[in-house]
Design a protein around this motif. Sequence first.
Motif, PDB file in Angstrom:
ATOM      1  N   LEU A 150      -3.827  -4.187  -8.842  1.00  5.59           N
ATOM      2  CA  LEU A 150      -4.569  -5.202  -8.077  1.00  5.59           C
ATOM      3  C   LEU A 150      -4.310  -5.055  -6.579  1.00  5.59           C
ATOM      4  N   ASP A 151      -3.081  -4.683  -6.220  1.00  4.97           N
ATOM      5  CA  ASP A 151      -2.783  -4.482  -4.798  1.00  4.97           C
ATOM      6  C   ASP A 151      -3.677  -3.379  -4.224  1.00  4.97           C
ATOM      7  N   ILE A 152      -3.911  -2.338  -5.002  1.00  2.57           N
ATOM      8  CA  ILE A 152      -4.789  -1.251  -4.526  1.00  2.57           C
ATOM      9  C   ILE A 152      -6.236  -1.742  -4.448  1.00  2.57           C
ATOM     10  N   TYR A 153      -6.658  -2.459  -5.490  1.00  6.50           N
ATOM     11  CA  TYR A 153      -8.021  -3.016  -5.478  1.00  6.50           C
ATOM     12  C   TYR A 153      -8.218  -3.891  -4.233  1.00  6.50           C
ATOM     13  N   GLU A 154      -7.219  -4.732  -3.954  1.00  8.39           N
ATOM     14  CA  GLU A 154      -7.365  -5.669  -2.833  1.00  8.39           C
ATOM     15  C   GLU A 154      -7.376  -4.945  -1.489  1.00  8.39           C
ATOM     16  N   PHE A 155      -6.815  -3.762  -1.452  1.00  5.81           N
ATOM     17  CA  PHE A 155      -6.796  -2.964  -0.212  1.00  5.81           C
ATOM     18  C   PHE A 155      -8.097  -2.177  -0.037  1.00  5.81           C
ATOM     19  N   TYR A 156      -8.539  -1.537  -1.103  1.00  7.20           N
ATOM     20  CA  TYR A 156      -9.692  -0.621  -1.005  1.00  7.20           C
ATOM     21  C   TYR A 156     -11.008  -1.211  -1.528  1.00  7.20           C
ATOM     22  N   GLY A 157     -10.920  -2.308  -2.289  1.00 12.67           N
ATOM     23  CA  GLY A 157     -12.139  -2.938  -2.815  1.00 12.67           C
ATOM     24  C   GLY A 157     -12.877  -2.064  -3.816  1.00 12.67           C
ATOM     25  N   ALA A 158     -12.137  -1.211  -4.525  1.00  7.88           N
ATOM     26  CA  ALA A 158     -12.793  -0.301  -5.473  1.00  7.88           C
ATOM     27  C   ALA A 158     -12.028  -0.308  -6.806  1.00  7.88           C
ATOM     28  N   SER A 159     -12.640   0.295  -7.819  1.00  5.04           N
ATOM     29  CA  SER A 159     -11.993   0.377  -9.130  1.00  5.04           C
ATOM     30  C   SER A 159     -10.718   1.224  -9.039  1.00  5.04           C
ATOM     31  N   VAL A 160      -9.752   0.890  -9.878  1.00  7.37           N
ATOM     32  CA  VAL A 160      -8.459   1.596  -9.884  1.00  7.37           C
ATOM     33  C   VAL A 160      -8.020   1.799 -11.333  1.00  7.37           C
ATOM     34  N   VAL A 161      -7.500   2.981 -11.642  1.00  8.64           N
ATOM     35  CA  VAL A 161      -6.922   3.217 -12.975  1.00  8.64           C
ATOM     36  C   VAL A 161      -5.444   3.559 -12.826  1.00  8.64           C
ATOM     37  N   ALA A 162      -4.667   3.245 -13.869  1.00 10.61           N
ATOM     38  CA  ALA A 162      -3.242   3.602 -13.866  1.00 10.61           C
ATOM     39  C   ALA A 162      -3.114   5.056 -14.300  1.00 10.61           C
ATOM     40  N   LEU A 163      -2.218   5.786 -13.632  1.00  8.62           N
ATOM     41  CA  LEU A 163      -2.005   7.204 -13.966  1.00  8.62           C
ATOM     42  C   LEU A 163      -0.538   7.485 -14.232  1.00  8.62           C
ATOM     43  N   MET A 164      -0.324   8.513 -15.052  1.00  9.68           N
ATOM     44  CA  MET A 164       1.042   8.955 -15.317  1.00  9.68           C
ATOM     45  C   MET A 164       1.001  10.457 -15.607  1.00  9.68           C
ATOM     46  N   GLU A 165       2.042  11.179 -15.168  1.00 10.24           N
ATOM     47  CA  GLU A 165       2.102  12.605 -15.502  1.00 10.24           C
ATOM     48  C   GLU A 165       2.527  12.732 -16.948  1.00 10.24           C
TER      49      GLU A 165
END
Length: 297
Positions: A150-165
């Motif tokens: 949500l912090d990323i969404y609130e910064f960029y206003g775009a969809s975000v997915v969680a990633l892991m190696e």
Amino acid sequence: MDKMLPKVRKAVFPAAGLGTRFLPATKAQPKEMLPLVDKPLIQYGVEEAIHSGIQNIIIITGRGKTAIEDHFDVSFEMEHLLESRNKKDLLNTIRSISDMINVAYVRQKEAMGLGHAVLRARELIGPEPFGVVLSDDVIDAEVPCMRQLLDIYEFYGASVVALMEVPKDVISSYGVVDAEPIAHNGARDRLFRICNMVEKPRPDEAPSNLAIIGRYVLTPEIFDSIESIEPGSGGELQLTDALKHLLRSRPIYGLRFEGARYDAGDKLGFLKATVEFALKRYDLGEEFRQYLSTLKL
Ligand code: G1P
């Protein structure tokens, strides 16, 4: 946060899957209700959403999933019994579950994939951004994983997915992204701008070792994307394919989140999560640790 940016108020929990990886336990019981120590899997996800500031959840259910609805409902008989026995702590514990959150349920009549499940929530979500939580992915983190997204969404206003190696030999169990790192909060290895994604690629076709983990913040255009794609991997409507479609018109970000993730839909992953969560419990951890140290491993 941009004042005009719509707030994420709702999260979708797809829970109509059959749980075949956990048979026979899931023959007559939803996998979302398997207990990690003493709490059903789905409750971990729900608590994560609450601690991230989301107050409304929409659970996508199917046949044989009524235990989930009962779990988040009031249990009069149980409350009455605990009250009469003066078991206040337990009473508060079970009351807090039904008081926890506003829940709505939507039936997914056929399990036709994650994209299809998310699309079922369209009417209840409306034109708002929303979270998606796959409760098989249990994430233990200081800052809840959904909050990190949500912090990323609130910064960029775009969809975000969680990633892991993830290691190459298991990459074909995941959606995998092709992505460019971008600087964020002084780090260059956490946030990515996604260029492409593939659902369950063969190891030699995977664009990277960055896999999508079951947390998403999605803008409402995703619904039109889901409607415009064809069935993909496994003959199902895949959320990854819809995100790839959305990429044509919108940026999508990926966050390599901080925290430990357990694949609790898998027997070994579930066992690992059980041990780790039990060790962290103030009421069980010490004795459990002592017990484990007596095992001749
Ligand atoms: C789903 C998604 C996949 C993602 C995974 C994370 O797959 O389709 O893109 O990587 O969750 O757990 P599933 O595990 O339902 O097959």
